[in-house]
Design an enzyme around this catalytic site. Sequence first.
Site, PDB file in Angstrom:
ATOM      1  N   SER A 188      -2.564   1.402 -12.553  1.00  0.00           N
ATOM      2  CA  SER A 188      -2.921  -0.276 -12.978  1.00  0.00           C
ATOM      3  C   SER A 188      -3.515  -0.113 -14.408  1.00  0.00           C
ATOM      4  O   SER A 188      -3.787  -1.129 -14.853  1.00  0.00           O
ATOM      5  CB  SER A 188      -4.506  -0.301 -12.186  1.00  0.00           C
ATOM      6  OG  SER A 188      -5.446   0.858 -12.452  1.00  0.00           O
ATOM      7  N   HIS A 216      -1.774  -2.625  -6.463  1.00  0.00           N
ATOM      8  CA  HIS A 216      -1.120  -3.432  -7.285  1.00  0.00           C
ATOM      9  C   HIS A 216       0.173  -3.846  -7.173  1.00  0.00           C
ATOM     10  O   HIS A 216       0.838  -4.253  -8.028  1.00  0.00           O
ATOM     11  CB  HIS A 216      -1.469  -2.971  -8.614  1.00  0.00           C
ATOM     12  CG  HIS A 216      -2.776  -2.893  -9.309  1.00  0.00           C
ATOM     13  ND1 HIS A 216      -3.281  -3.987  -9.908  1.00  0.00           N
ATOM     14  CD2 HIS A 216      -4.011  -2.115  -9.332  1.00  0.00           C
ATOM     15  CE1 HIS A 216      -4.549  -3.470 -10.472  1.00  0.00           C
ATOM     16  NE2 HIS A 216      -4.874  -2.456 -10.101  1.00  0.00           N
ATOM     17  N   LYS A 247      -6.943  -8.377  -4.352  1.00  0.00           N
ATOM     18  CA  LYS A 247      -6.150  -8.465  -5.537  1.00  0.00           C
ATOM     19  C   LYS A 247      -5.075  -9.683  -5.209  1.00  0.00           C
ATOM     20  O   LYS A 247      -5.373 -10.875  -5.050  1.00  0.00           O
ATOM     21  CB  LYS A 247      -5.335  -7.254  -5.828  1.00  0.00           C
ATOM     22  CG  LYS A 247      -6.583  -6.400  -6.527  1.00  0.00           C
ATOM     23  CD  LYS A 247      -5.669  -5.109  -7.113  1.00  0.00           C
ATOM     24  CE  LYS A 247      -6.574  -4.326  -7.557  1.00  0.00           C
ATOM     25  NZ  LYS A 247      -8.213  -4.190  -7.640  1.00  0.00           N
TER      26      LYS A 247
END
Length: 399
Positions: A188, A216, A247
Amino acid sequence: MFDSVRDDLRTTLDEIRAAGLHKPERVIGTPQSATVNVTAGGRPGEVLNFCANNYLGLADHPEVLAAAHEALDRWGYGMASVRFICGTQEVHKELEARLSAFLGQEDTILYSSCFDANGGVFETLLGAQDAVISDALNHASIIDGIRLSKARRFRYANRDMADLERQLKEAAEGGARRKLIVTDGVFSMDGHVAPLAEICDLADRHGAMVMVDDSHAVGFVGTGGRGTPELHGVMDRVDILTGTLGKALGGASGGYVAARAEIVALLRQRSRPYLFSNTLAPVIAAASLKVLDLLESAEDLRVRLGENTALFRRRMTEEGFDILPGDHPIAPVMIGDASRAGRLAELLLERGVYVIGFSYPVVPEGQARIRVQLSAAHSTEDVNRAVDAFVAARAELDA
């Protein structure tokens, strides 16, 4: 007693500020989007948002909001209980089944966050006679989860397959019963992608399982948005996938473990964050189902995200910024000095671009950066404005 403690804490806080490591929390007065209103110096203002994990721009998507409103009326606000008591609704089971099918895993278990998911895996599956081999740059939740287990701990240099093999051999020589390799799918702070095909090859060679935190990546990496295992063609070779709903998948909260059926079954019986934490809010579960519907036809969003990412990276490189190589929408602009990174972020905010300076302990000392995160919600004009703001802010900082 607290008077002496208070003095110590104030000294520590002063030291954090003096080192340029203080992390202010800015207040947003609007929904999460490509443009938000941020309170800065007491004055709210509309700014471009380049620091959210809202990769596909779904955090304020009208269909997601509609699904959430409908779920609130149908399922209520919260469950006020854990899953095995009275905290499981049909919507939770439906989401687990949908995630399993989407990710190509046998079963899925929901958690209140991916931090909890990673905190509940290692202690449940690994004992003192086992070994966990972890990438050096793995997320803090993985590191903390490993600490909770009694397994022997091995660490290999970031994405270094030769070092990983050395650690696997050492674990085997130590008589490890089970060996688990764990890695972020995308790191990340750097935006670098783990070499999962090589990791799976080493796992096969040394009799190890593979676990990937793909927070991610899921939703936009891979041809169908199924993350780094799809990107590398190893969906059937990864034993445990952890991830977040917070996310690309709508941006609310919640996490999951998608894995072999027996692993999930044992987590339901023994995983402490699952057994002792309230159930994921039904509104989030229902909205996440709508997100999965949208992902089936989200190719245009993934293409736009890729175009925005390529444009930003190309222009920043042309302007002479030190940006870590790659093609992920995490685009770290390396600054080095923590105070300088923080000041640059302030100057960018004054120019209508909201970004955050990252410094120790989030990143290693001396590697402070501004982590820019692109979104499909950004326009080409937005991206160009951000680059122009970087150029102007740097000029003022260096003046």
